[in-house]
Design a protein around this motif. Structure first.
Motif, PDB file in Angstrom:
ATOM      1  N   LEU A   1     -80.008 -70.555  49.082  1.00 55.32           N
ATOM      2  CA  LEU A   1     -78.725 -70.108  49.602  1.00 55.32           C
ATOM      3  C   LEU A   1     -77.820 -69.702  48.451  1.00 55.32           C
ATOM      4  N   ASP A   2     -77.503 -68.417  48.382  1.00 56.02           N
ATOM      5  CA  ASP A   2     -76.621 -67.884  47.337  1.00 56.02           C
ATOM      6  C   ASP A   2     -75.196 -67.935  47.863  1.00 56.02           C
ATOM      7  N   VAL A   3     -74.323 -68.668  47.180  1.00 58.42           N
ATOM      8  CA  VAL A   3     -72.947 -68.871  47.648  1.00 58.42           C
ATOM      9  C   VAL A   3     -71.927 -68.066  46.847  1.00 58.42           C
ATOM     10  N   ARG A   4     -72.393 -67.068  46.092  1.00 59.35           N
ATOM     11  CA  ARG A   4     -71.477 -66.245  45.306  1.00 59.35           C
ATOM     12  C   ARG A   4     -70.749 -65.239  46.196  1.00 59.35           C
ATOM     13  N   GLU A   5     -69.807 -64.536  45.610  1.00 55.17           N
ATOM     14  CA  GLU A   5     -69.055 -63.509  46.331  1.00 55.17           C
ATOM     15  C   GLU A   5     -69.923 -62.268  46.559  1.00 55.17           C
ATOM     16  N   ARG A   6     -69.521 -61.414  47.483  1.00 56.91           N
ATOM     17  CA  ARG A   6     -70.283 -60.237  47.882  1.00 56.91           C
ATOM     18  C   ARG A   6     -70.666 -59.363  46.685  1.00 56.91           C
ATOM     19  N   GLU A   7     -69.709 -59.091  45.796  1.00 60.64           N
ATOM     20  CA  GLU A   7     -69.974 -58.219  44.654  1.00 60.64           C
ATOM     21  C   GLU A   7     -71.035 -58.809  43.727  1.00 60.64           C
ATOM     22  N   GLU A   8     -70.979 -60.112  43.541  1.00 62.47           N
ATOM     23  CA  GLU A   8     -71.950 -60.788  42.677  1.00 62.47           C
ATOM     24  C   GLU A   8     -73.350 -60.705  43.289  1.00 62.47           C
ATOM     25  N   PHE A   9     -73.441 -60.992  44.577  1.00 60.88           N
ATOM     26  CA  PHE A   9     -74.724 -60.961  45.265  1.00 60.88           C
ATOM     27  C   PHE A   9     -75.295 -59.541  45.256  1.00 60.88           C
ATOM     28  N   ALA A  10     -74.438 -58.548  45.501  1.00 59.80           N
ATOM     29  CA  ALA A  10     -74.887 -57.155  45.539  1.00 59.80           C
ATOM     30  C   ALA A  10     -75.405 -56.697  44.179  1.00 59.80           C
ATOM     31  N   ALA A  11     -74.795 -57.178  43.097  1.00 65.61           N
ATOM     32  CA  ALA A  11     -75.217 -56.773  41.749  1.00 65.61           C
ATOM     33  C   ALA A  11     -76.614 -57.284  41.423  1.00 65.61           C
ATOM     34  N   GLY A  12     -76.962 -58.461  41.949  1.00 63.10           N
ATOM     35  CA  GLY A  12     -78.287 -59.009  41.709  1.00 63.10           C
ATOM     36  C   GLY A  12     -78.420 -60.415  42.234  1.00 63.10           C
ATOM     37  N   HIS A  13     -79.539 -60.672  42.889  1.00 64.79           N
ATOM     38  CA  HIS A  13     -79.798 -61.992  43.469  1.00 64.79           C
ATOM     39  C   HIS A  13     -81.302 -62.273  43.431  1.00 64.79           C
ATOM     40  N   ALA A  14     -81.647 -63.505  43.711  1.00 71.85           N
ATOM     41  CA  ALA A  14     -83.063 -63.864  43.821  1.00 71.85           C
ATOM     42  C   ALA A  14     -83.631 -63.169  45.054  1.00 71.85           C
ATOM     43  N   PRO A  15     -84.856 -62.652  44.983  1.00 77.22           N
ATOM     44  CA  PRO A  15     -85.417 -61.871  46.086  1.00 77.22           C
ATOM     45  C   PRO A  15     -85.375 -62.543  47.462  1.00 77.22           C
ATOM     46  N   ALA A  16     -85.598 -63.821  47.546  1.00 79.27           N
ATOM     47  CA  ALA A  16     -85.657 -64.487  48.849  1.00 79.27           C
ATOM     48  C   ALA A  16     -84.341 -65.152  49.256  1.00 79.27           C
ATOM     49  N   ALA A  17     -83.287 -64.921  48.493  1.00 80.26           N
ATOM     50  CA  ALA A  17     -82.025 -65.610  48.752  1.00 80.26           C
ATOM     51  C   ALA A  17     -81.359 -65.160  50.041  1.00 80.26           C
ATOM     52  N   VAL A  18     -80.739 -66.119  50.698  1.00 82.39           N
ATOM     53  CA  VAL A  18     -79.899 -65.880  51.866  1.00 82.39           C
ATOM     54  C   VAL A  18     -78.465 -65.968  51.358  1.00 82.39           C
TER      55      VAL A  18
END
Length: 100
Positions: free
Chosen positions: A10-27
């Motif tokens: 579960l990625d709890v960062r802000e939208r911009e952070e998540f959009a820039a890059g996240h773990a492939p399977a993250a929700v």
């Protein structure tokens, strides 16, 4: 654990952070929404591995989830540690992402 389906990342960062890059399977569910009472977009009963940029917000998420009776673990070091370990960071389009 997340790769085997035993847990959800579960990625709890802000939208911009998540959009820039996240773990492939993250929700994605930002901490602010979780704190406001949003439901987890995952099946009940699975362990939640909470991640943010450095581990601070995800620890707060773990505390909130534990108060709801959810088994949750903080990913120490967050996405900085994830990327530093050479694990993939992607955008929604599947391109190489970055941790901001």
């Amino acid at each position: 654990m997340a790769a085997s389906g035993e847990a959800v990342l579960l990625d709890v960062r802000e939208r911009e952070e998540f959009a820039a890059g996240h773990a492939p399977a993250a929700v994605w569910l930002p901490l602010i929404a979780l704190a406001a009472g949003a439901e987890l977009p995952t099946p009940a009963g699975r362990t939640v591995l909470a991640i943010c940029r450095s581990g601070n917000r995800s620890q707060r998420a773990v505390d909130l989830l534990a108060a709801r009776g959810v088994t949750a673990v903080n990913v120490a070091g967050g996405m900085y540690a994830w990327a530093g370990a050479g694990l993939p960071v992607v955008t929604a389009e599947g391109r190489d992402g970055q941790v901001i």
